[in-house]
Design a protein around this motif. Structure first.
Motif, mmCIF file in Angstrom:
data_model
loop_
_atom_site.group_PDB
_atom_site.id
_atom_site.type_symbol
_atom_site.label_atom_id
_atom_site.label_comp_id
_atom_site.label_asym_id
_atom_site.label_seq_id
_atom_site.Cartn_x
_atom_site.Cartn_y
_atom_site.Cartn_z
ATOM 1 N N UNK A 69 -15.264 31.949 6.870
ATOM 2 C CA UNK A 69 -14.229 31.640 7.845
ATOM 3 C C UNK A 69 -13.245 32.802 7.903
ATOM 4 N N UNK A 70 -12.607 32.924 9.053
ATOM 5 C CA UNK A 70 -11.558 33.920 9.244
ATOM 6 C C UNK A 70 -10.381 33.244 9.909
ATOM 7 N N UNK A 71 -9.184 33.692 9.579
ATOM 8 C CA UNK A 71 -7.968 33.148 10.182
ATOM 9 C C UNK A 71 -6.852 34.157 9.982
ATOM 10 N N UNK A 72 -5.798 34.014 10.772
ATOM 11 C CA UNK A 72 -4.630 34.883 10.611
ATOM 12 C C UNK A 72 -3.659 34.193 9.667
ATOM 13 N N UNK A 73 -3.292 34.907 8.598
ATOM 14 C CA UNK A 73 -2.556 34.297 7.488
ATOM 15 C C UNK A 73 -3.401 33.146 6.943
ATOM 16 N N UNK A 74 -4.590 33.499 6.509
ATOM 17 C CA UNK A 74 -5.652 32.535 6.235
ATOM 18 C C UNK A 74 -5.311 31.519 5.159
ATOM 19 N N UNK A 75 -4.400 31.834 4.253
ATOM 20 C CA UNK A 75 -4.082 30.878 3.197
ATOM 21 C C UNK A 75 -3.558 29.570 3.768
ATOM 22 N N UNK A 76 -2.866 29.628 4.916
ATOM 23 C CA UNK A 76 -2.323 28.414 5.531
ATOM 24 C C UNK A 76 -3.461 27.520 6.018
ATOM 25 N N UNK A 77 -4.379 28.084 6.788
ATOM 26 C CA UNK A 77 -5.486 27.298 7.332
ATOM 27 C C UNK A 77 -6.432 26.847 6.224
ATOM 28 N N UNK A 78 -6.730 27.757 5.293
ATOM 29 C CA UNK A 78 -7.635 27.435 4.199
ATOM 30 C C UNK A 78 -7.075 26.300 3.343
ATOM 31 N N UNK A 79 -5.788 26.385 3.004
ATOM 32 C CA UNK A 79 -5.174 25.353 2.170
ATOM 33 C C UNK A 79 -5.170 24.006 2.881
ATOM 34 N N UNK A 80 -4.837 24.004 4.179
ATOM 35 C CA UNK A 80 -4.813 22.750 4.931
ATOM 36 C C UNK A 80 -6.204 22.138 5.030
ATOM 37 N N UNK A 81 -7.196 22.961 5.301
ATOM 38 C CA UNK A 81 -8.560 22.438 5.418
ATOM 39 C C UNK A 81 -9.086 21.958 4.067
ATOM 40 N N UNK A 82 -8.801 22.681 3.006
ATOM 41 C CA UNK A 82 -9.249 22.259 1.677
ATOM 42 C C UNK A 82 -8.628 20.920 1.292
#
Length: 202
Positions: free
Chosen positions: A91-104
């Motif tokens: 996966x790729x995202x801008x400021x990815x920690x935000x999206x990754x943390x929410x999805x996890x």
């Protein structure tokens, strides 16, 4: 960039929240990249009815109202499909920690193959850029956005725009391994520690 070195499944994702702490998701989008281009016809995007109302502050940013999600499915209804779609993908995202943390947090047991952060990658690629927010980088790189459906701060639009930014940044790296060395944050899936030469006497 040799796109033949890229993983088979790479999805640029974006999520929008209801403004709670931690946020409940109100929109999720994922757009694939294949053969060096975004594939909007294969993108997936859905509104989600959160368990708590959307705050006025959040609604002002993404313009998703509580009325707009009244008839949307709950997270419990969409989670199995989202999990299946994202499983084993980069996966790729801008400021990815935000999206990754929410999805996890919303997908227990989910682990992507790796995480590309276009914010981290942009800092490595464009050290002279004045700012590194998505809007600032889109302006700095003069990436045309006229073909993207929707509007800024909606998940589908932002995922597509981030995909274009990723491809712009990728042009500065010869291979996927070189790109990931600059783009994967430490501690996230796909991170490879830099190799250090062992000291010798000579």
């Amino acid at each position: 960039m040799d796109f033949g070195t890229w993983p088979h499944q790479l999805l640029v994702v974006d999520v929008e929240g209801n403004g709670a702490t931690p946020p409940d998701l109100v929109e999720v989008a994922a757009i694939p990249i294949a053969d060096g281009r975004p594939v909007p016809e294969s993108a997936r995007c859905t509104l989600v009815r959160p368990p708590q109302p959307i705050t006025p502050f959040a609604a002002r940013i993404h313009r998703i109202s509580n009325q707009a999600v009244e008839g949307a499915p709950s997270w419990e209804q969409v989670a199995p499909g989202v999990h299946t779609h994202l499983q084993h993908a980069w996966i790729a995202a801008h400021n990815a920690s935000v999206d990754y943390t929410a999805l996890r947090r919303h997908l227990p047991g989910w682990e992507p193959a790796g995480v590309i952060d276009t914010l981290r990658l942009a800092r490595a690629t464009y050290p002279a850029a004045p700012k590194y927010g998505l809007d600032a980088l889109l302006a700095y790189t003069a990436i045309p956005l006229t073909g993207i459906d929707g509007q800024r701060h909606r998940a589908g639009f932002d995922a597509h725009a981030t995909a274009l930014l990723l491809l712009n940044l990728a042009g500065h790296y010869p291979t996927w391994d070189a790109l990931t060395a600059a783009a994967v944050p430490p501690g996230m899936p796909g991170f490879v520690s830099p190799r250090h030469e062992e000291p010798t006497l000579w």
